[in-house]
Design a protein around this motif. Structure first.
Motif, PDB file in Angstrom:
ATOM      1  N   SER A  61     -36.785  48.592 -54.581  1.00 33.17           N
ATOM      2  CA  SER A  61     -36.817  49.336 -53.220  1.00 33.17           C
ATOM      3  C   SER A  61     -37.768  48.592 -52.120  1.00 33.17           C
ATOM      4  N   ASP A  84     -30.967  54.813 -58.228  1.00 35.13           N
ATOM      5  CA  ASP A  84     -32.125  54.885 -58.822  1.00 35.13           C
ATOM      6  C   ASP A  84     -33.053  55.916 -58.776  1.00 35.13           C
ATOM      7  N   SER A  87     -36.181  55.754 -56.880  1.00 33.48           N
ATOM      8  CA  SER A  87     -36.192  55.062 -55.688  1.00 33.48           C
ATOM      9  C   SER A  87     -37.058  55.980 -54.795  1.00 33.48           C
ATOM     10  N   PRO A  88     -37.820  55.296 -53.801  1.00 37.18           N
ATOM     11  CA  PRO A  88     -38.251  55.995 -52.602  1.00 37.18           C
ATOM     12  C   PRO A  88     -37.095  56.351 -51.879  1.00 37.18           C
ATOM     13  N   GLU A 146     -29.010  49.004 -54.531  1.00 33.67           N
ATOM     14  CA  GLU A 146     -29.929  48.936 -55.414  1.00 33.67           C
ATOM     15  C   GLU A 146     -29.851  49.793 -56.514  1.00 33.67           C
TER      16      GLU A 146
HETATM   17 MG   LIG Z   1     -36.351  51.606 -56.545  1.00 34.08          MG
END
Ligand SMILES: [Mg+2]
Ligand SMILES: Nc1nc2c(ncn2[C@@H]2O[C@H](COP(=O)(O)OP(=O)(O)O)[C@@H](O)[C@H]2O)c(=O)[nH]1
Length: 314
Positions: A61, A84, A87-88, A146
């Motif tokens: 990320s 994800d 993930s942020p 991602e």
């Molecule tokens: Mg991530």
């Protein structure tokens, strides 16, 4: 087509709120979503799709956001799809990460969308590909995908991407794990991220050794290995050069076209499978199945005879 909960023209002109609505519409497969995808298919503008995968915590990320900013600084419009759970982008990170993300979320030339990985038919690859199409039609020239590299998802990302980046960290064992997970075969570019920590040079060398064992000729792309410190943005410009090099090489060898053809072929196969399945199990066929279940157990009919009956039933 019928009325949509958003304006197609606004999607095509890159209006973020409409794009977000359109993506939800496609993700949920709401009534009319295939017609919508049909409308935008030819409006796609050859956006370049970059997959970023690797183990949890490797820095995917962070890399993704730094890449997005750099591409944007070069004048591109950048779309991000994060599949994800940690993930942020999906709100799974520390507050600090979350705050840093919002700055790029507000940028008019960057669009971020997080998606849940779902186990539905076609799963990740299908929705990632279709959502990429929406972003492409909306004028995003760079599309970053991602996904956390566990199980099937990294193979799906490869199918959706033009260039695949595998992110690893220096600690011994990561490269071995990556090999076991099949990541060595799918990477066009390797990152040894967190190169501020010891062991990055050894990690580079072990990947080189593994890659050196493969057959290759002048048409083969030999994956690049890049050391990065994502948190400081170190090495990120090298990733962009490597992606360009990979793209140019594929264009020269005709393999970019081939990747995209394979993607479309797979799409058609999935669409046909989905269509056949959706139309197959009508009430009549469900009744035939249910009324023959005991007959199967009692050897009055075989599964193969029942199959023939179902398939030939009009
Ligand atoms: Mg991530
Ligand atoms: N020391 C160091 N930490 C990093 C680096 N890149 C990312 N991190 C940190 O590693 C953690 C996981 O990063 P993240 O990008 O969320 O990883 P992801 O799970 O692969 O997406 C975060 O706390 C980052 O700040 C790096 O190059 N060096």
């Amino acid at each position: 087509m019928g009325s949509l909960p958003f304006s197609i023209n606004e999607v095509l002109s890159g209006e973020k709120r409409s794009i977000a609505k359109a993506i939800t519409f496609v993700e949920n497969e709401e009534k009319g979503y295939l017609e919508f995808l049909n409308e935008i298919y030819k409006k796609r503008k050859n956006g370049y799709r970059i997959g970023i995968t690797g183990p949890p915590g490797a820095g995917k990320s962070t890399i993704t956001s730094k890449l997005a900013i750099l591409y944007k600084d070069f004048g591109f419009r950048v779309g991000i799809i994060a599949v994800d759970p940690t993930s942020p982008f999906t709100g799974g990170a520390l507050l600090g990460d979350r705050v840093r993300m919002s700055a790029i979320e507000l940028d008019p030339n960057i669009f971020i969308r997080s998606m849940a990985s779902r186990g539905s038919l076609g799963g990740l690859s299908k929705s990632t590909r279709e959502v990429s199409d929406v972003l492409d039609a909306a004028g995003f020239e760079i599309i970053l995908l991602e996904t956390v590299g566990v199980g099937q998802s990294e193979l799906d990302i490869v199918r959706a991407a033009d260039t695949t980046i595998v992110t690893l960290v220096p600690e011994s064992g990561d490269v071995i794990q990556a090999m076991k997970a099949g990541l060595m075969e799918i990477a066009d570019i390797f990152l040894i991220n967190k190169s501020d920590r010891p062991g990055s040079e050894q990690a580079v060398m072990s990947i080189q050794t593994i890659l050196g064992l493969r057959d290759h000729d002048e048409t083969t792309w030999i994956p690049k290995i890049i050391k990065t410190i994502a948190t400081d943005g170190k090495g990120v410009e090298n990733i962009i050069s490597a992606v360009s090099e990979h793209k140019n090489k594929m264009e020269k060898e005709g393999s970019l076209q081939k990747r995209r053809i394979d993607r479309e072929k797979e799409r058609i196969e999935e669409l046909v499978n989905q269509n056949l399945l959706n139309n197959f199990w009508d009430e009549k066929k469900k009744n035939i199945l249910n009324s023959n279940l005991e007959n199967l157990i009692e050897n009055k009919i075989t599964p193969y005879e029942l199959l023939n009956r179902l398939v030939n039933e009009k």
